[in-house]
Design an enzyme around this catalytic site. Structure first.
Site, mmCIF file in Angstrom:
data_model
loop_
_atom_site.group_PDB
_atom_site.id
_atom_site.type_symbol
_atom_site.label_atom_id
_atom_site.label_comp_id
_atom_site.label_asym_id
_atom_site.label_seq_id
_atom_site.Cartn_x
_atom_site.Cartn_y
_atom_site.Cartn_z
ATOM 1 N N TYR A 180 0.862 -1.186 0.000
ATOM 2 C CA TYR A 180 0.000 0.000 0.000
ATOM 3 C C TYR A 180 0.897 1.234 0.000
ATOM 4 O O TYR A 180 1.877 1.302 0.759
ATOM 5 C CB TYR A 180 -0.892 -0.006 1.246
ATOM 6 C CG TYR A 180 -1.736 1.234 1.438
ATOM 7 C CD1 TYR A 180 -1.470 2.125 2.488
ATOM 8 C CD2 TYR A 180 -2.805 1.528 0.596
ATOM 9 C CE1 TYR A 180 -2.236 3.268 2.676
ATOM 10 C CE2 TYR A 180 -3.588 2.674 0.787
ATOM 11 C CZ TYR A 180 -3.283 3.538 1.820
ATOM 12 O OH TYR A 180 -4.055 4.676 1.995
ATOM 13 N N ASP A 187 9.304 2.486 -1.274
ATOM 14 C CA ASP A 187 8.383 3.199 -0.389
ATOM 15 C C ASP A 187 8.764 2.825 1.047
ATOM 16 O O ASP A 187 8.407 1.754 1.533
ATOM 17 C CB ASP A 187 6.935 2.788 -0.712
ATOM 18 C CG ASP A 187 5.965 3.421 0.263
ATOM 19 O OD1 ASP A 187 4.732 3.330 0.017
ATOM 20 O OD2 ASP A 187 6.406 3.993 1.282
ATOM 21 N N LYS A 230 5.681 9.206 8.200
ATOM 22 C CA LYS A 230 5.566 8.673 9.560
ATOM 23 C C LYS A 230 6.677 9.156 10.496
ATOM 24 O O LYS A 230 6.662 10.281 10.974
ATOM 25 C CB LYS A 230 5.466 7.146 9.493
ATOM 26 C CG LYS A 230 4.177 6.687 8.728
ATOM 27 C CD LYS A 230 3.998 5.202 8.725
ATOM 28 C CE LYS A 230 2.920 4.781 7.749
ATOM 29 N NZ LYS A 230 1.598 4.605 8.352
HETATM 30 P P1 KE4 Z 1 -0.233 8.475 4.506
HETATM 31 O O1 KE4 Z 1 -0.787 9.187 3.320
HETATM 32 O O2 KE4 Z 1 -1.299 7.666 5.255
HETATM 33 O O3 KE4 Z 1 0.615 9.340 5.413
HETATM 34 O O4 KE4 Z 1 0.841 7.371 3.967
HETATM 35 C C1 KE4 Z 1 0.426 6.439 3.002
HETATM 36 C C2 KE4 Z 1 1.350 5.245 3.067
HETATM 37 C C3 KE4 Z 1 2.345 5.118 2.118
HETATM 38 N N1 KE4 Z 1 3.205 4.080 2.131
HETATM 39 C C4 KE4 Z 1 3.118 3.130 3.095
HETATM 40 C C5 KE4 Z 1 4.083 1.985 3.068
HETATM 41 C C6 KE4 Z 1 2.116 3.215 4.099
HETATM 42 O O5 KE4 Z 1 2.039 2.244 5.044
HETATM 43 C C7 KE4 Z 1 1.226 4.290 4.092
HETATM 44 C C8 KE4 Z 1 0.124 4.434 5.125
HETATM 45 N N2 KE4 Z 1 0.043 3.383 6.093
HETATM 46 C C9 KE4 Z 1 -1.247 3.188 6.653
HETATM 47 C C10 KE4 Z 1 -1.263 1.928 7.530
HETATM 48 N N3 KE4 Z 1 -0.394 0.905 7.163
HETATM 49 C C11 KE4 Z 1 -1.679 4.371 7.434
HETATM 50 C C12 KE4 Z 1 -2.846 4.144 8.358
HETATM 51 C C13 KE4 Z 1 -4.117 4.618 7.771
HETATM 52 O O6 KE4 Z 1 -4.322 4.466 6.547
HETATM 53 O O7 KE4 Z 1 -4.908 5.144 8.563
#
Ligand code: KE4
Length: 427
Positions: A144, A239, A267
């Site tokens: 993701y 990523d 993060k």
């Molecule tokens: P954000 O747009 O949520 O900051 O990041 C997207 C993203 C991009 N790449 C990776 C590997 C990620 O894990 C994420 C977002 N992670 C999720 C949970 N695994 C965030 C939690 C959520 O969606 O509320």
């Protein structure tokens, strides 16, 4: 467990917010029940509005490697906010954070700060397309990268055909250039490249998958992807929004000694405030406006509060012994959980890299999205609630990662293993 106030809060939030949450996974859909509303966090603990205390292994989905309300992070934010919260103009703080990132991450020679992981990955893909003049991208099933249209895609039939939308509201045209292959399968990447000669701009992947639980790369897999993409002029994008500064100060790329062309971060680099970043080789990043003609922008990109929290976090992580300290905490937790599933004769696959880990309820070895799907998610749901009732807060989804912070204690770990043993004995 008394969560009366959380239930009331949830009923009210649903009147104003879709599903009562500002991100879907928070709604507990895959584990059932109603979500806890959190009052505060402190160190490795979080407290819900009913006054229940939990040992936290979600860590806001990864950012809080220093735990909640770390004094250094709070001091940094407080120190910055007296001077204002945002200027929409360059500040030296942004350069300081960029310098820390460039000095830490092998692939990053120059970096652009943004506000989220989604912005980071969608921008990196746009840069790769602009730099190569090619349209197609390869992503990995189960990885993701945020919710940009082109990335909400699932595999079409066969490796050569078009990607299909994996969300309503995404026109088929927006994912037709997105090709999806399984994780840990370099041959599938080769075949896809051969079926789309000179058309692929980039391959984007999480070097350690953290969105289908936790799945390490097979030995040599990342190196093979590095070789294949270099051979075909394809931009390799790691990523590292989760793994960056999580599994090592230089991220997964330093742990496995494989250097991509571009890296996305998020993060941890925001220390719990909204920061994302994408960067890579100068030659590629020259494409980014105002230097080049790949446009990307953001009102609050690099804002002083978020950047100050990120700087305080990275400087703490840069101190000697930090990742050894983390390993000394996580190892007994991982061993304790493995012993607990064995002792209770529960089929389980335990995956871990550094301080990110996940337990799957399956007798299979989980190496990709398909094998991750063999997990008994009902059992995971019961495990989740059993632990919650015993004061342990893990991800409300089998297909997420668990995180240990620098401020978890051996007592927290012991209590967690005891709670897991008790829950597993009743599963
Ligand atoms: P954000 O747009 O949520 O900051 O990041 C997207 C993203 C991009 N790449 C990776 C590997 C990620 O894990 C994420 C977002 N992670 C999720 C949970 N695994 C965030 C939690 C959520 O969606 O509320």
């Amino acid at each position: 467990m008394n969560n009366k106030k959380s239930l009331e809060a949830w009923q009210k939030s649903q009147q104003f917010i879709p599903g009562g949450v500002n991100s879907p996974v928070r709604a507990y859909r895959s584990v059932g029940g109603n979500p806890l509303f959190i009052q505060r966090g402190n160190g490795a603990k979080i407290y819900d509005i009913d006054g229940n205390e939990y040992i936290d292994y979600v860590a806001s989905w990864g950012p809080l490697i220093l735990g909640h309300a770390h004094p250094r992070v709070l001091d940094a934010i407080q120190g910055a906010m007296g001077s204002g919260t945002s200027f929409g103009a360059p500040t030296e703080l942004e350069t300081d954070l960029a310098e820390l990132i460039v000095n830490a991450v092998p692939s990053i020679e120059i970096v652009r700060l943004v506000n989220s992981g989604t912005e980071a990955t969608m921008s990196a893909i746009r840069v790769a397309r602009g730099y190569t003049g090619r349209d197609k991208i390869i992503k990995i099933a189960g990885c993701y990268h945020g919710h940009a249209d082109a990335l909400l895609a699932k595999a079409g039939s066969g490796v050569a055909t078009f990607g299909l939308p994996d969300s309503s509201g995404v026109p088929a045209d927006f994912t037709r250039h997105t090709l999806t292959v399984p994780f840990n399968d370099a041959d599938a990447v080769r075949q896809t490249i051969e079926a789309n000669p000179d058309q692929i701009a980039c391959l984007i992947l999480e070097p350690i998958a953290g969105n289908m639980g936790v799945i390490p790369p097979h030995d040599g897999y990342l190196q093979e992807l590095r070789e294949i993409t270099a051979e075909h002029g394809i931009v390799l994008i790691f990523d590292e929004v989760i793994t960056g500064f999580r599994v090592a100060y230089g991220g997964a790329q330093s742990l496995y000694n494989v250097t991509p062309d571009m890296t996305c971060l998020g993060k941890i680099i925001g220390g719990g405030l909204p920061v994302g970043a994408y960067g890579g080789k100068k030659e590629i990043m020259q494409s980014v406006a105002p230097l080049g003609d790949v446009y990307q922008a953001g009102t609050l990109s690099g804002n002083p509060l978020a950047v100050s929290a990120g700087i305080a976090t990275l400087k703490t992580l840069a101190e000697p012994g930090v990742y050894e300290q983390l390993e000394n905490l996580v190892q007994p937790l991982a061993e304790g959980l493995q012993d607990a599933t064995k002792r209770n004769a529960i089929d389980a696959c335990h995956n871990r890299v550094g301080s990110m880990l996940m337990l799957y309820f399956t007798d299979k070895t989980v190496v990709d999205y398909e094998s991750a799907q063999t997990s008994n998610t009902d059992r995971y749901g019961r495990y989740f609630w059993g632990l919650l009732e015993r004061g342990v807060y893990i991800a409300p989804s089998q297909f997420e990662a668990g995180f240990v912070s620098l401020v978890h204690t051996q007592t927290d770990i012991d209590q967690t293993v005891q709670a897991a043993d008790a829950v597993l004995s009743q599963l």
